[in-house]
Design an enzyme around this catalytic site. Sequence first.
Site, PDB file in Angstrom:
ATOM      1  N   CYS A   1      36.763  64.765 -30.120  1.00  0.00           N
ATOM      2  CA  CYS A   1      37.337  65.925 -29.354  1.00  0.00           C
ATOM      3  C   CYS A   1      38.730  64.087 -29.071  1.00  0.00           C
ATOM      4  O   CYS A   1      38.640  64.395 -28.124  1.00  0.00           O
ATOM      5  CB  CYS A   1      37.170  66.795 -28.758  1.00  0.00           C
ATOM      6  SG  CYS A   1      36.384  67.884 -28.938  1.00  0.00           S
TER       7      CYS A   1
ATOM      8  N   ALA B   1      41.909  62.794 -29.353  1.00  0.00           N
ATOM      9  CA  ALA B   1      42.748  62.068 -29.012  1.00  0.00           C
ATOM     10  C   ALA B   1      42.952  61.859 -27.491  1.00  0.00           C
ATOM     11  O   ALA B   1      42.412  62.799 -27.166  1.00  0.00           O
ATOM     12  CB  ALA B   1      44.277  63.600 -29.477  1.00  0.00           C
TER      13      ALA B   1
ATOM     14  N   GLY C   1      42.935  58.455 -27.940  1.00  0.00           N
ATOM     15  CA  GLY C   1      41.932  57.480 -28.523  1.00  0.00           C
ATOM     16  C   GLY C   1      41.342  56.914 -27.735  1.00  0.00           C
ATOM     17  O   GLY C   1      40.195  56.090 -28.070  1.00  0.00           O
ATOM     18  N   GLY C   2      42.136  56.881 -26.518  1.00  0.00           N
ATOM     19  CA  GLY C   2      40.961  55.927 -25.793  1.00  0.00           C
ATOM     20  C   GLY C   2      39.615  55.391 -25.467  1.00  0.00           C
ATOM     21  O   GLY C   2      39.224  54.384 -25.619  1.00  0.00           O
ATOM     22  N   LYS C   3      38.752  56.399 -25.856  1.00  0.00           N
ATOM     23  CA  LYS C   3      37.603  56.712 -25.128  1.00  0.00           C
ATOM     24  C   LYS C   3      36.679  56.047 -26.673  1.00  0.00           C
ATOM     25  O   LYS C   3      36.066  55.202 -27.283  1.00  0.00           O
ATOM     26  CB  LYS C   3      36.884  58.321 -25.060  1.00  0.00           C
ATOM     27  CG  LYS C   3      37.438  58.686 -23.597  1.00  0.00           C
ATOM     28  CD  LYS C   3      36.897  59.682 -23.340  1.00  0.00           C
ATOM     29  CE  LYS C   3      37.256  60.396 -21.564  1.00  0.00           C
ATOM     30  NZ  LYS C   3      38.475  60.334 -21.871  1.00  0.00           N
TER      31      LYS C   3
ATOM     32  N   ASP D   1      38.324  71.293 -37.014  1.00  0.00           N
ATOM     33  CA  ASP D   1      38.163  71.644 -35.598  1.00  0.00           C
ATOM     34  C   ASP D   1      36.194  71.137 -35.201  1.00  0.00           C
ATOM     35  O   ASP D   1      35.541  71.227 -36.949  1.00  0.00           O
ATOM     36  CB  ASP D   1      38.160  72.764 -35.823  1.00  0.00           C
ATOM     37  CG  ASP D   1      37.079  73.942 -35.002  1.00  0.00           C
ATOM     38  OD1 ASP D   1      37.059  73.422 -33.494  1.00  0.00           O
ATOM     39  OD2 ASP D   1      37.161  75.248 -34.943  1.00  0.00           O
TER      40      ASP D   1
ATOM     41  N   ASP E   1      34.379  65.073 -25.453  1.00  0.00           N
ATOM     42  CA  ASP E   1      35.154  65.025 -24.003  1.00  0.00           C
ATOM     43  C   ASP E   1      36.643  66.442 -24.490  1.00  0.00           C
ATOM     44  O   ASP E   1      37.419  66.536 -24.928  1.00  0.00           O
ATOM     45  CB  ASP E   1      36.142  63.718 -24.682  1.00  0.00           C
ATOM     46  CG  ASP E   1      37.138  64.539 -23.066  1.00  0.00           C
ATOM     47  OD1 ASP E   1      37.372  64.545 -22.190  1.00  0.00           O
ATOM     48  OD2 ASP E   1      37.941  62.931 -23.103  1.00  0.00           O
TER      49      ASP E   1
ATOM     50  N   CYS F   1      37.741  66.854 -17.659  1.00  0.00           N
ATOM     51  CA  CYS F   1      39.189  66.611 -16.916  1.00  0.00           C
ATOM     52  C   CYS F   1      39.586  67.610 -16.166  1.00  0.00           C
ATOM     53  O   CYS F   1      40.475  67.228 -15.384  1.00  0.00           O
ATOM     54  CB  CYS F   1      40.535  65.686 -17.517  1.00  0.00           C
ATOM     55  SG  CYS F   1      41.406  66.484 -18.906  1.00  0.00           S
TER      56      CYS F   1
END
Length: 444
Positions: free
Chosen positions: A273, A275, A277-279, A321, A340, A393
Amino acid sequence: MTEARPGAGRIRRASSSASAGKIPVGVAVRQTAVAVLREVDAGQTVDAALLRVPLSGAERATLQWLVLGTLREYLTLQALAGKLLRKGWREEDHVLRFLLSSALFELRHGQRPAFAVVDDWVDMTGVVQRTWARGLINAVLRRYLRERAALDAAVADSDPDFGHPAWLAARLRAVYPQDWPAIAAANNAIPPLWLRVNTRRIEASAYRRLLVEQGLEAVGVAWSDAALRLPASVPVATLPGWAAGWVAVQDGAAQLAAHILEPRPGERILDACAAPGGKTAHLWALGATSLDALDRSAERLQRVGEALERQGVEAKLMVADAADTGAWWDGRYYDAILLDAPCTGIGVIRRHPDIRLRRHPEDVAAAAAQQARLLAGLWPCLRPGGRLLYATCSVLPEENDAQIAAFLGRHPDARHSAHPLTGQTLPGQGEMDGFYYALLEKGA
């Protein structure tokens, strides 16, 4: 922002420029702020709503400060408005509700003279076609400035939930009876700016020196040279090497993911998942060489692609998905998977204050069901001996420990692997957001 405490004597009569058809810049920015708040009230995320606004520079900074601040204090501001307004006023008028909330927020925390703030928000009544409320808004704001100390104290004394929705405050108080006051305080605070140095582009120590040259003192952490924290936000475009991809904005808790998963050269890795994109970018920076990034939203994945391109990341992007493996999986096992998972976001309220308005009790069960579906769908894609990192989170056990316990009960080939960085991080702990990590290993 430093809180301004102007005296009531400085207020002058509001101008009539808005009603004459010419909207001053300050009023126009505030009109946009009210429009964004209405979109959030209708279910849109504040990030998405702000992204569509074509403002830049000082005007965008003012807009973001107004919108995020009003959302952060929304329930407190509504309680304050309730003490200022006579019974029977048009509470169902969403435009006026957000107009008054934003005006009170600016009077509480803004740096401009009180008369200028009152002028702009009184003029706003004409811009939003509520001229009948011109005198009402003027009188309410003037009264607040006359009685602000007593009014602020009365609202604070009558709010045991610290500006949180009652259902959420009750849940957090029940789960974290000792930590609840600290969690509430962290949620109500403006978060620091966390950076992650792209160590494939520049050494972390060299980048830190560049920050010092710009007068920016960064604080590091023991578990990563690349993670740096600035005490306050700055325009990201002004950061050294931003356009060249030397650095990314990423909360410290979010940066834990790549360090826990520990990508190894040659491994096939999936960010399920992906978006925003940081990880994905962080996994690449730590050495991932075969990286797939998946997201069900084409629009979000496009932004992922833009972020990865800026940082020089090489990854295969797929719109799908993640749980519907028949639509995207080629049958080749992954050595490591990062899930995530979509969640309620209860751990990042300080960074996304719109969660206070958008989340409801029933969302917790819905998020937990989606997380279970994703875990079940992705587990067959992991090779025996591989590892899956589950992340949210959130700070609610239904989405975290209880979710993992239920998964382990259904999958005897899964083992909960110990790692010093896994577990629950609470909002404000280490100046980070609230995140949860569980590292699962697949048996042979």
